[in-house]
Write a protein that holds these residues in place. Structure first.
Motif, mmCIF file in Angstrom:
data_model
loop_
_atom_site.group_PDB
_atom_site.id
_atom_site.type_symbol
_atom_site.label_atom_id
_atom_site.label_comp_id
_atom_site.label_asym_id
_atom_site.label_seq_id
_atom_site.Cartn_x
_atom_site.Cartn_y
_atom_site.Cartn_z
ATOM 1 N N HIS A 60 -0.868 7.397 4.447
ATOM 2 C CA HIS A 60 -1.126 6.092 5.243
ATOM 3 C C HIS A 60 -2.091 6.350 6.302
ATOM 4 O O HIS A 60 -2.453 7.379 6.504
ATOM 5 C CB HIS A 60 0.008 5.241 5.593
ATOM 6 C CG HIS A 60 0.991 5.516 6.734
ATOM 7 N ND1 HIS A 60 0.346 5.639 8.057
ATOM 8 C CD2 HIS A 60 2.070 6.363 6.784
ATOM 9 C CE1 HIS A 60 1.438 6.201 8.905
ATOM 10 N NE2 HIS A 60 2.367 6.619 7.880
ATOM 11 N N HIS A 61 -2.593 5.420 6.702
ATOM 12 C CA HIS A 61 -3.787 5.698 7.859
ATOM 13 C C HIS A 61 -3.386 5.166 9.378
ATOM 14 O O HIS A 61 -4.113 4.389 9.985
ATOM 15 C CB HIS A 61 -5.020 5.051 7.573
ATOM 16 C CG HIS A 61 -5.624 5.968 6.220
ATOM 17 N ND1 HIS A 61 -5.826 7.055 6.050
ATOM 18 C CD2 HIS A 61 -5.705 5.078 4.852
ATOM 19 C CE1 HIS A 61 -6.224 7.344 4.756
ATOM 20 N NE2 HIS A 61 -5.978 6.246 4.207
ATOM 21 N N VAL A 96 -11.812 -2.415 -1.307
ATOM 22 C CA VAL A 96 -10.604 -2.600 -1.142
ATOM 23 C C VAL A 96 -10.117 -2.589 0.310
ATOM 24 O O VAL A 96 -10.732 -1.694 1.015
ATOM 25 C CB VAL A 96 -9.704 -1.268 -1.986
ATOM 26 C CG1 VAL A 96 -8.415 -1.431 -1.655
ATOM 27 C CG2 VAL A 96 -10.115 -1.492 -3.377
ATOM 28 N N PHE A 97 -9.042 -3.445 0.660
ATOM 29 C CA PHE A 97 -8.700 -3.233 2.159
ATOM 30 C C PHE A 97 -7.384 -2.759 1.933
ATOM 31 O O PHE A 97 -6.129 -3.069 1.098
ATOM 32 C CB PHE A 97 -8.657 -4.860 2.734
ATOM 33 C CG PHE A 97 -8.014 -4.790 4.048
ATOM 34 C CD1 PHE A 97 -8.514 -4.690 4.997
ATOM 35 C CD2 PHE A 97 -6.831 -5.479 4.039
ATOM 36 C CE1 PHE A 97 -7.989 -4.491 6.328
ATOM 37 C CE2 PHE A 97 -6.108 -5.445 5.208
ATOM 38 C CZ PHE A 97 -6.709 -5.067 6.305
ATOM 39 N N VAL A 98 -7.006 -1.875 3.137
ATOM 40 C CA VAL A 98 -5.850 -1.236 3.297
ATOM 41 C C VAL A 98 -5.433 -1.502 4.761
ATOM 42 O O VAL A 98 -6.121 -1.117 5.609
ATOM 43 C CB VAL A 98 -5.909 0.437 3.166
ATOM 44 C CG1 VAL A 98 -4.554 0.955 3.518
ATOM 45 C CG2 VAL A 98 -6.596 0.666 1.672
ATOM 46 N N PRO A 99 -4.258 -2.194 4.926
ATOM 47 C CA PRO A 99 -3.550 -2.802 6.051
ATOM 48 C C PRO A 99 -3.215 -1.399 6.843
ATOM 49 O O PRO A 99 -2.603 -0.546 6.152
ATOM 50 C CB PRO A 99 -2.851 -3.889 5.787
ATOM 51 C CG PRO A 99 -2.416 -3.583 4.273
ATOM 52 C CD PRO A 99 -3.487 -2.920 3.635
ATOM 53 N N PRO A 100 -2.760 -1.690 7.927
ATOM 54 C CA PRO A 100 -2.118 -0.430 8.717
ATOM 55 C C PRO A 100 -0.783 -0.135 8.335
ATOM 56 O O PRO A 100 -0.062 -1.036 7.664
ATOM 57 C CB PRO A 100 -1.856 -1.118 10.403
ATOM 58 C CG PRO A 100 -3.059 -2.252 10.346
ATOM 59 C CD PRO A 100 -3.082 -2.586 8.888
ATOM 60 N N TYR A 101 -0.500 1.234 8.099
ATOM 61 C CA TYR A 101 0.815 1.788 7.970
ATOM 62 C C TYR A 101 1.184 1.715 6.414
ATOM 63 O O TYR A 101 2.239 1.962 5.773
ATOM 64 C CB TYR A 101 1.831 1.233 8.530
ATOM 65 C CG TYR A 101 1.830 1.517 10.139
ATOM 66 C CD1 TYR A 101 1.671 2.777 10.642
ATOM 67 C CD2 TYR A 101 1.451 0.519 10.828
ATOM 68 C CE1 TYR A 101 1.838 3.347 11.895
ATOM 69 C CE2 TYR A 101 1.275 0.815 12.368
ATOM 70 C CZ TYR A 101 1.454 2.259 12.767
ATOM 71 O OH TYR A 101 1.410 2.523 14.049
ATOM 72 N N ALA A 102 0.236 0.960 5.516
ATOM 73 C CA ALA A 102 0.399 0.941 3.919
ATOM 74 C C ALA A 102 0.318 2.334 3.291
ATOM 75 O O ALA A 102 -0.438 2.796 3.257
ATOM 76 C CB ALA A 102 -0.617 -0.143 3.600
ATOM 77 N N PRO A 103 1.569 2.762 2.727
ATOM 78 C CA PRO A 103 1.370 3.801 1.996
ATOM 79 C C PRO A 103 0.872 3.713 0.776
ATOM 80 O O PRO A 103 0.946 2.629 0.216
ATOM 81 C CB PRO A 103 3.011 4.197 1.842
ATOM 82 C CG PRO A 103 3.788 3.407 2.780
ATOM 83 C CD PRO A 103 2.964 2.316 3.062
#
Length: 140
Positions: A60-61, A96-103
């Motif tokens: 995750h990021h 693609v959108f990746v929200p905070p802390y999304a594994p």
């Protein structure tokens, strides 16, 4: 003397991207714009390469939001929704959108390298590698 109205634009050539950033197994991240490379204070941008028939490690990021633009290939972005595996199958031109802390992980089931451009709401390439959260599904 620079001010808010007279800042200097920076040109980063493709050959200048550096791999000196957070990495995850199964993929290569190349950093272009960051606090380290151009002095940005709110943005990280780079490129990720995933070889054919490869799956990245789970990661995750942190607290950053991530925007992904698919340049080439057909990468699959995989995450868990409860006990259900969700697979976002993409093609060039998709975002693609990746929200905070999304594994999540990236997979490239194709026979050509997948290339994506990534931007994050941080001046650093935040990457938190995780132990395997779920096993990749064999779809062959």
């Amino acid at each position: 003397m620079a001010d808010d109205w007279h800042g200097e634009l920076r040109h980063i050539r493709g050959a200048q991207l550096t791999g000196d950033t957070g990495q995850t197994t199964g993929m290569t991240r190349l950093e272009a714009i960051s606090g380290k490379t151009v002095g940005s204070s709110k943005l990280w941008t780079g490129k990720t390469l995933v070889a054919p028939a490869t799956s990245s490690g789970d990661h995750h990021h942190g607290d950053t939001e991530t925007s992904i633009y698919v340049v080439s290939g057909n990468p699959v972005f995989v995450f868990a929704d409860g006990d259900t595996e969700v697979r976002l199958e993409t093609e060039p031109g998709d975002f693609v959108f990746v929200p905070p802390y999304a594994p999540h992980r990236e997979e490239n089931p194709g026979d050509a390298e997948a290339v994506v451009v990534i931007s994050r709401s941080s001046q650093e390439g935040v990457v938190v590698n995780l132990p395997s959260l779920w096993s990749p599904v064999d779809r062959s």
